[in-house]
Scaffold this motif. Sequence first.
Motif, PDB file in Angstrom:
ATOM      1  N   ILE D 304      -3.491  -6.951  -1.961  1.00 37.48           N
ATOM      2  CA  ILE D 304      -3.259  -5.777  -2.801  1.00 37.48           C
ATOM      3  C   ILE D 304      -3.436  -4.503  -1.997  1.00 37.48           C
ATOM      4  O   ILE D 304      -2.627  -3.575  -2.055  1.00 37.48           O
ATOM      5  N   LEU D 305      -4.504  -4.510  -1.166  1.00 35.97           N
ATOM      6  CA  LEU D 305      -4.732  -3.343  -0.309  1.00 35.97           C
ATOM      7  C   LEU D 305      -3.501  -3.041   0.533  1.00 35.97           C
ATOM      8  O   LEU D 305      -3.055  -1.901   0.650  1.00 35.97           O
ATOM      9  N   ASN D 306      -2.984  -4.066   1.120  1.00 36.07           N
ATOM     10  CA  ASN D 306      -1.824  -3.873   1.991  1.00 36.07           C
ATOM     11  C   ASN D 306      -0.631  -3.330   1.225  1.00 36.07           C
ATOM     12  O   ASN D 306       0.061  -2.426   1.692  1.00 36.07           O
ATOM     13  N   ASN D 307      -0.416  -3.893   0.071  1.00 29.79           N
ATOM     14  CA  ASN D 307       0.690  -3.407  -0.759  1.00 29.79           C
ATOM     15  C   ASN D 307       0.517  -1.934  -1.099  1.00 29.79           C
ATOM     16  O   ASN D 307       1.447  -1.135  -0.975  1.00 29.79           O
ATOM     17  N   ILE D 308      -0.688  -1.624  -1.528  1.00 35.22           N
ATOM     18  CA  ILE D 308      -0.934  -0.234  -1.919  1.00 35.22           C
ATOM     19  C   ILE D 308      -0.730   0.680  -0.728  1.00 35.22           C
ATOM     20  O   ILE D 308      -0.071   1.718  -0.809  1.00 35.22           O
ATOM     21  N   ARG D 309      -1.299   0.261   0.398  1.00 33.50           N
ATOM     22  CA  ARG D 309      -1.211   1.094   1.601  1.00 33.50           C
ATOM     23  C   ARG D 309       0.244   1.377   1.954  1.00 33.50           C
ATOM     24  O   ARG D 309       0.645   2.514   2.177  1.00 33.50           O
ATOM     25  N   THR D 310       1.006   0.318   1.997  1.00 29.95           N
ATOM     26  CA  THR D 310       2.422   0.466   2.341  1.00 29.95           C
ATOM     27  C   THR D 310       3.113   1.403   1.364  1.00 29.95           C
ATOM     28  O   THR D 310       3.830   2.333   1.748  1.00 29.95           O
TER      29      THR D 310
END
Lengths: 347, 347, 328, 328
Positions: D304-310
């Motif tokens: 989720i972190l990665n998705n949000i970051r992107t």
Amino acid sequence: MTDKSSSTVLSSLNLGLRQSLQDDPKVILLGEDILDPYGGSFKVTRGLSSQFPERVMTTPISEAGITGIAGGLALRGFHPVVEIMFGDFTTLIVDQVVNHLAKFTAMYHEQTSAPVVIRTPMGGRRGYGPTHSQTLEKLFLGVPGLRVLAPFHLQGEDKIGSPGKLLYNAVTQGESPTLFVENKMKYLLKLLSESDLTEYRVTNHGGSAKSDFPFYELRLKGAPAAGVTLAAYGYMAKLAMDAMHQIAYQHEIFCELLVPTQLAPFEIDPLLASVRRTSRLLTIEEGTLSLGWGAEVLARTSEALGADLKAARRVAAKETVVPAAPNLEAEVLPGVGDIIQHVKEMV
Amino acid sequence: MTDKSSSTVLSSLNLGLRQSLQDDPKVILLGEDILDPYGGSFKVTRGLSSQFPERVMTTPISEAGITGIAGGLALRGFHPVVEIMFGDFTTLIVDQVVNHLAKFTAMYHEQTSAPVVIRTPMGGRRGYGPTHSQTLEKLFLGVPGLRVLAPFHLQGEDKIGSPGKLLYNAVTQGESPTLFVENKMKYLLKLLSESDLTEYRVTNHGGSAKSDFPFYELRLKGAPAAGVTLAAYGYMAKLAMDAMHQIAYQHEIFCELLVPTQLAPFEIDPLLASVRRTSRLLTIEEGTLSLGWGAEVLARTSEALGADLKAARRVAAKETVVPAAPNLEAEVLPGVGDIIQHVKEMV
Amino acid sequence: PSPMNLSSEAVGSGSMPSPNPGGPSPGGFSWIGGRLMDKNTHLYQQMLTIRSFESLLLEKFSTGIFTGTTHTSLGQEANAVGVLSHIHENDVVVSNHRCHGHFLAYGGDPRALFAELMGKPEGVCGGVGGSQHLHWRNFYSSGVQGGTVPMAAGMALAEKKKGDQAVVIDFMGDGTLGEGIVYESLNMIALWDLPILIVLENNHIAQTTPADIAIAGSITQRFEAFGIPVTHIDSSDVLEISPLAGDLIHCVRGESMPQALVIDTARLGTHSKGDDTRPQETVENLWQERDPITIHGARLPEIILNNIRTDIERRIKVAFNEALQGGA
Amino acid sequence: PSPMNLSSEAVGSGSMPSPNPGGPSPGGFSWIGGRLMDKNTHLYQQMLTIRSFESLLLEKFSTGIFTGTTHTSLGQEANAVGVLSHIHENDVVVSNHRCHGHFLAYGGDPRALFAELMGKPEGVCGGVGGSQHLHWRNFYSSGVQGGTVPMAAGMALAEKKKGDQAVVIDFMGDGTLGEGIVYESLNMIALWDLPILIVLENNHIAQTTPADIAIAGSITQRFEAFGIPVTHIDSSDVLEISPLAGDLIHCVRGESMPQALVIDTARLGTHSKGDDTRPQETVENLWQERDPITIHGARLPEIILNNIRTDIERRIKVAFNEALQGGA
Ligand SMILES: Cc1ncc(C[n+]2csc(CCOP(=O)(O)OP(=O)(O)O)c2C)c(N)n1
Ligand SMILES: Cc1ncc(C[n+]2csc(CCOP(=O)(O)OP(=O)(O)O)c2C)c(N)n1
Ligand SMILES: [Mg+2]
Ligand SMILES: [Mg+2]
């Protein structure tokens, strides 16, 4: 001093302060963030806290308070120097200056004085926006009992350089509360040495304050009689020099440029002498127009010369805020082009 | 209003405030000691807290703070009126006025404004001494974004009387931050009604602000063409009238007297029209000379008229403190005698 | 030691009076006008000097001899006298609009003060300053509320830097707590350990504004919040105030650190002239309960009181008349 | 409800974003960009928006696209997001020089802010205000320390008079406690029971000056001395700050009274640009221990972190590019 450190207005001021601290044990510096390694927002005090740790005091964000504290120090024999980080914040010290420091001598029947020197950088052209770019010395130029100084960027005879020497004189003389107006753009200017000034004839008409607080007159060597007197100080004096030069070579209009370093109390005679020759006066300042330095200079010239003053104008900032955006800021602040245009329209 | 209470500048101002509170629910009064029964140090707010208890707020001794609070009220839709007990303490509100109230509109890109009216009594001649007798509006006359008003003591058409109407207009218009300059001596002046003015021809040249903020011109009826233009406001306008009268009858020198009520932004045209007729201008103000209102008026006149301005002078206070001792105070502050002397020397 | 000049025949003698150098001598006795006087009598005399001065001032005001404005310290004399009985010659005193009492307790010449209020060249400041703007030796007052607090702090910094053990006494009123610059000053006073005693004369009113609608929270906490030790006393008794002040000044001097003294007191007179909006009854009660002259006078025998009264009133009249005869 | 506009595809759509109307819905979930999002994710997203904005700003500063000065809130994002997640549409937010985070958490448009910093006509204030002087809807910031505190108080007085239940949130820094006008304001705020929450972001430094040589005594007592209830928290965790702020705002609104919230926090970046005089190690430690993005991120699954970051980084880049393409 031949090293690079003495070659700009900034380093000259720094040297002037250093020398004051060295020569006069009564000097104390107060200001926000003035300690090393930072040395102040504009670095004017850099190195000083390391050399004089007892006499360089960093303060809380309390412009009015530190000005008042400096007043108390001065009344009790010290020669304090206050740095107001941005000239815009001198609005906060008006009461301390007008109703306290500048009043003590007259109000207390000449029994005492509060020789505080308040240094502050005025001016824009850095995109700092409406509350960090103003030229507000006009608030102080008409205050009885207050001296206002602004340096000119000459190398001068002293190793300190003229700006530093001016500051040194104000601080160590310890005579009068003084506002010392610096300018953010001016800090970076190289001091003009003789070799930079070969085209100019520079005369100092300092009057009674001649040696301590000079009043310069600049003319282009070999130029015909001047048609317009320019009056400017601080950073605008540099722009005025540029304008004077351009207009001589491109438009064959010749000017005399008068550059006082003591703006208040203002001894106008050298300027009147020039206007008597030219009949035309253009004042140049970075602050907004109304009730500025130029207004007083024009008024006094008009009073003295009457109909002999054939044309009078002022170059100043537009009467609004100094915008942050560089293009908008340039529209508001006066530049070389404005000076040239006014001169052309006057002759 | 035919009762006595409407016959002085003081009662007119009081009525103006009362009417503002009555007509405009957005009006809020803030100030030190303004509640009944005291009604303010100079009684301008007398009776108002009894009639409008919710909207007349007495405050701690916090000039800067209440000015800022008024700014917040104004930004959120109110029309606050601040009383600064003595004009001398406007030094404490310079930051709030210059860097806040007067800047909001331009700085926030015309999205908002802070229409605070700051009322304050300036002036001496009461022996109150150096910190309670100054005329300091010059600190504010050159501030972009700020309107400065000063009433003239006319009965006017309105039952409120001109001073009160001027105040009413500033307060209820709710357009611009405004400094409303009162004067301690002026409070006691009887409003001039038509019968007091039978000797004069009074014209209102208010320009764009004509109806709200008049610009009066006074001449003696049947007098020959005037030789000198006098410009004055506030209490000095009363002294100028006296001087104009005396000098006409005793020295046969005739003047036109120009009395603006809006000092900033200053629309100079009516004054220029007069000076075009007389070629001579004497400005009259109670503040100290340098960078005062007169400086700006002279500068603009000189810019506009050039050599057609044959003589220009300023009457103002000496550049020192206002002493407490009446005899010393009288030496420092400008009086009728000074005006007459200058006029005589100009023709 | 030559305490308060009034008592030492200096009045009218033309010689410069000198500030009270340390108040009564350790044993509680002082030489006054050639007489050995006990401390109680001396303090009474000092307070009565202020009272007599200001009573005469108010009495004569209507005659037009005095001009401008004036703020008397009726009811607050015990503060001026109690605190300033402990100062040394180099100490600095900073005062405000209500400064006559402080000035006289400092050792200022009543004649010079009368002359100042009359606008005469012989006045403390040649008539330029007037009632609120006095400077003589190390005494300074001014009329802009709060504005002199940083000045006092700066003076304390000066004395600290000089290392000469002098202290600063700064008087301020409760209403002046409204001014922001007071807090800027308190902060630096505490940060830099400045040798200053702040005397807050809390008369519960500022001009016409009662403290409870002008001061939120707590007065003492306003000092504590800045780390300045504060002592609170509710008293109009000079014998309670004086020793407390003595201890605090001793500490300020010895430790080179700030102290605050909050004195709950009573303003028995108007704010300046004729501008008292308090109910008459309230003021009358205050006269009954809080008059420092009455409170302390109760300790002295009637005969001594009468002598002192006659003596002081005479001296004050002499001072007044001499001032009146001066130039301008 | 349409919280922080960045997440709702408003960026670049040309539609005016609206301020966060009450933050996450009671159940801890919000609709974001058409997806039901839990509160934790939402708070993270908001903080990351600020971080990404300011990181890109700093990265691009050297290119000369931006002019003037700028003060980023790196490390203080949890304050802006934690506090402003509770405001209602009519509430007023007053901020200072370090205002980007507050502006974005208020619901301000990153594109308009980028444009402002670039000096473009599309900027929040048409390029006139620049980094420190923002006004949009009920959001106001300015660059004179302390000067906006009375303004905020006056706004609270206005809302109180209107009786519309709106509150004012005023952000200030520890160093700004040096300004006297702050105390004038606190006094009137308390006297008049103004509905304002003062959020003091204590990052222990002002420009280059550590708090211990600029602030005497105690920060919390400075509020208490004026009778303003104060809550103190030492945290960079948005999940600690947010509920606290929520309770206080609830109280300010419900009782129409002031509250102060002192948040001990950490400035992870320089004061403005390149002017950090703290030892590198100190700052590195702060990054280790006090980064609100790291602290709160630890609660979310990596994917989720990665998705949000992107997602956020893309949106911020879009905002930047669109601003860049604007006029002037
Ligand atoms: C800056 C400023 N604002 C207002 C005044 C007008 N003023 C003179 S004395 C006074 C009241 C002062 O109250 P306090 O500090 O309690 O002293 P007190 O008069 O009770 O001795 C006021 C408002 C002033 N002198 N200075
Ligand atoms: C009146 C005033 N004085 C000085 C400054 C210069 N200045 C800008 S930010 C700052 C430090 C503020 O410190 P703090 O309140 O702790 O906020 P922080 O920067 O830590 O967020 C200073 C001194 C200013 N903007 N305004
Ligand atoms: Mg009081
Ligand atoms: Mg900080």
